[in-house]
Write an enzyme that holds these catalytic residues in place. Sequence first.
Site, PDB file in Angstrom:
ATOM      1  N   TYR A 229      -1.295  38.047 -19.589  1.00  5.77           N
ATOM      2  CA  TYR A 229       0.261  38.403 -18.708  1.00  5.77           C
ATOM      3  C   TYR A 229      -0.179  36.691 -18.525  1.00  5.77           C
ATOM      4  O   TYR A 229       1.497  35.999 -19.431  1.00  5.77           O
ATOM      5  CB  TYR A 229      -0.118  38.235 -17.582  1.00  5.77           C
TER       6      TYR A 229
ATOM      7  N   LYS B 113     -12.314  47.191 -21.586  1.00  5.98           N
ATOM      8  CA  LYS B 113     -12.194  48.127 -23.060  1.00  5.98           C
ATOM      9  C   LYS B 113     -13.758  47.110 -23.256  1.00  5.98           C
ATOM     10  O   LYS B 113     -12.947  46.585 -24.298  1.00  5.98           O
ATOM     11  CB  LYS B 113     -10.957  47.703 -23.354  1.00  5.98           C
TER      12      LYS B 113
ATOM     13  N   ASP C 171      -9.376  53.559 -21.817  1.00  7.19           N
ATOM     14  CA  ASP C 171      -8.177  55.250 -22.167  1.00  7.19           C
ATOM     15  C   ASP C 171      -9.142  56.465 -21.445  1.00  7.19           C
ATOM     16  O   ASP C 171      -8.267  56.911 -20.737  1.00  7.19           O
ATOM     17  CB  ASP C 171      -8.735  55.065 -23.734  1.00  7.19           C
TER      18      ASP C 171
ATOM     19  N   ASP D 104      -1.428  47.557 -14.303  1.00 12.01           N
ATOM     20  CA  ASP D 104      -0.828  48.318 -13.932  1.00 12.01           C
ATOM     21  C   ASP D 104       0.141  49.054 -14.987  1.00 12.01           C
ATOM     22  O   ASP D 104       0.528  49.393 -14.004  1.00 12.01           O
ATOM     23  CB  ASP D 104       0.300  46.673 -15.556  1.00 12.01           C
TER      24      ASP D 104
ATOM     25  N   ASP E  46       0.929  52.968 -12.602  1.00  5.94           N
ATOM     26  CA  ASP E  46       2.257  53.645 -12.239  1.00  5.94           C
ATOM     27  C   ASP E  46       1.149  54.990 -12.924  1.00  5.94           C
ATOM     28  O   ASP E  46       2.098  55.943 -12.415  1.00  5.94           O
ATOM     29  CB  ASP E  46       2.708  52.827 -13.562  1.00  5.94           C
TER      30      ASP E  46
HETATM   31  C1  IPM Z   1       4.676  45.484 -11.579  1.00  8.69           C
HETATM   32  C2  IPM Z   1       5.692  45.821 -12.858  1.00  8.69           C
HETATM   33  C3  IPM Z   1       5.614  44.411 -13.521  1.00  8.69           C
HETATM   34  C4  IPM Z   1       4.654  43.578 -14.097  1.00  8.69           C
HETATM   35  C5  IPM Z   1       6.799  43.668 -14.249  1.00  8.69           C
HETATM   36  C6  IPM Z   1       8.282  43.856 -13.789  1.00  8.69           C
HETATM   37  C7  IPM Z   1       6.618  42.529 -14.841  1.00  8.69           C
HETATM   38  O1  IPM Z   1       5.622  46.352 -14.330  1.00  8.69           O
HETATM   39  O2  IPM Z   1       4.629  44.765 -10.770  1.00  8.69           O
HETATM   40  O3  IPM Z   1       3.521  46.620 -11.464  1.00  8.69           O
HETATM   41  O4  IPM Z   1       4.065  44.419 -15.118  1.00  8.69           O
HETATM   42  O5  IPM Z   1       3.813  43.840 -13.204  1.00  8.69           O
HETATM   43 MG    MG Z   2       3.994  48.115 -13.454  1.00  6.63          MG
END
Ligand code: IPM
Ligand code: MG
Length: 372
Positions: free
Chosen positions: A146, A196, A228, A252, A256
């Site tokens: 990042y 990884k 993975d 990240d 999710d």
């Molecule tokens: C998160 C979001 C952010 C990230 C984006 C919006 C920059 O996806 O907080 O997980 O990738 O960290």
């Molecule tokens: Mg995110």
Amino acid sequence: MEKQVHRVAVLPGDGIGPEVMTEAVRVLELVSALYEVNFEFDQKPVGGAAIDELGCPLPDVTLRSCENSDAILFGSVGGPKWENLPPDEQPERGALLPLRKHFGLFANLRPSVCFPSLVHASPIRGDLVEGGFDVLCVRELTGGIYFGEPKEIREVEKGRIAIDTMVYHQSEIERIAHVAFNAAMGRGKKLTSIDKANVLRNGILWRETVEAVAADYPEVELDHLYVDNAAMQLIRRPREFDVVLAPNLFGDILSDEMAMIAGSLGMLASSSLGRDKGDGLYFGMYEPSGGSAPDIAGQGVANPCAQILSAALMLRYSLGCIDAANAIDNSVRRAIDDGIRTADIFTGEQGTHQVGTTQMGDAILERIKSGA
Ligand code: IPM
Ligand code: MG
């Protein structure tokens, strides 16, 4: 005895942010009436709202308010209105990432909890999640791909190339590993570290460093998964995980995935911790995992639970008000167990009924009062 006053920067942001923040602030006001804690709220614009009002996503007044606070309670930013701005001026990149970097919020804790009474809201097969699950994703938040330099798109002989650089210092891996091991010590004492290492040099250093830190935590059972494979195992056997530790990008993605498996983003809180203030407390920023949900903004139907649970995490990790945090957590769980559902978690099951944002807030407030 004088109650301690905590300054909280309140940044509602865009989309459903303001609606769900209203409920979180109501909850905090109630706990300050019932528990040994007082707040001074300083509300400031951020994200698209700040672009509209002051011309940039993270104005100086907002940053200064955060600097002068004990913690930041963040709503969500972004929406279609600002999508066509240059990338660095957009709400997400222009507010969220600079806030993380400015305050050194290196430890992102994302609890992914599937309440037993919400198992049917999970999109995965019932027998895999029966009884619910509780996984804590610990994501490194200020390093890796990042933020590594160089980061650019440039012209070379054969056309344009894009470069992102993944860099981890051993010390960055060590400090996030300590956060993860400590978290595991307070929970199920299991830690799964993600990398990884079969392809990336970063993965090799990550794995070696986590192994070395493990020596300080002999009670924690440590294992390693390639990212993975982790994506597969988390969806196949979520109940077997306790704490998952991952570098920025992998965290990240996996957080999710975990949020989705848990059933609703509207239930999931998160904390981003930085400076250690001593006594187990950190400066931190607290936000729901779900984003600004522009499609349902302004309708009064959004689930405020994630924002309210984020406020509870703030009480726990930044302000040290554990009783009040527990009261909030328990009251959210009781409201859900009692069948109260916002649209995102309503599936028409017997004994449940659908409510809006404010009524969900009311239901939680009532339970905090009756439990105090
Ligand atoms: C998160 C979001 C952010 C990230 C984006 C919006 C920059 O996806 O907080 O997980 O990738 O960290
Ligand atoms: Mg995110």
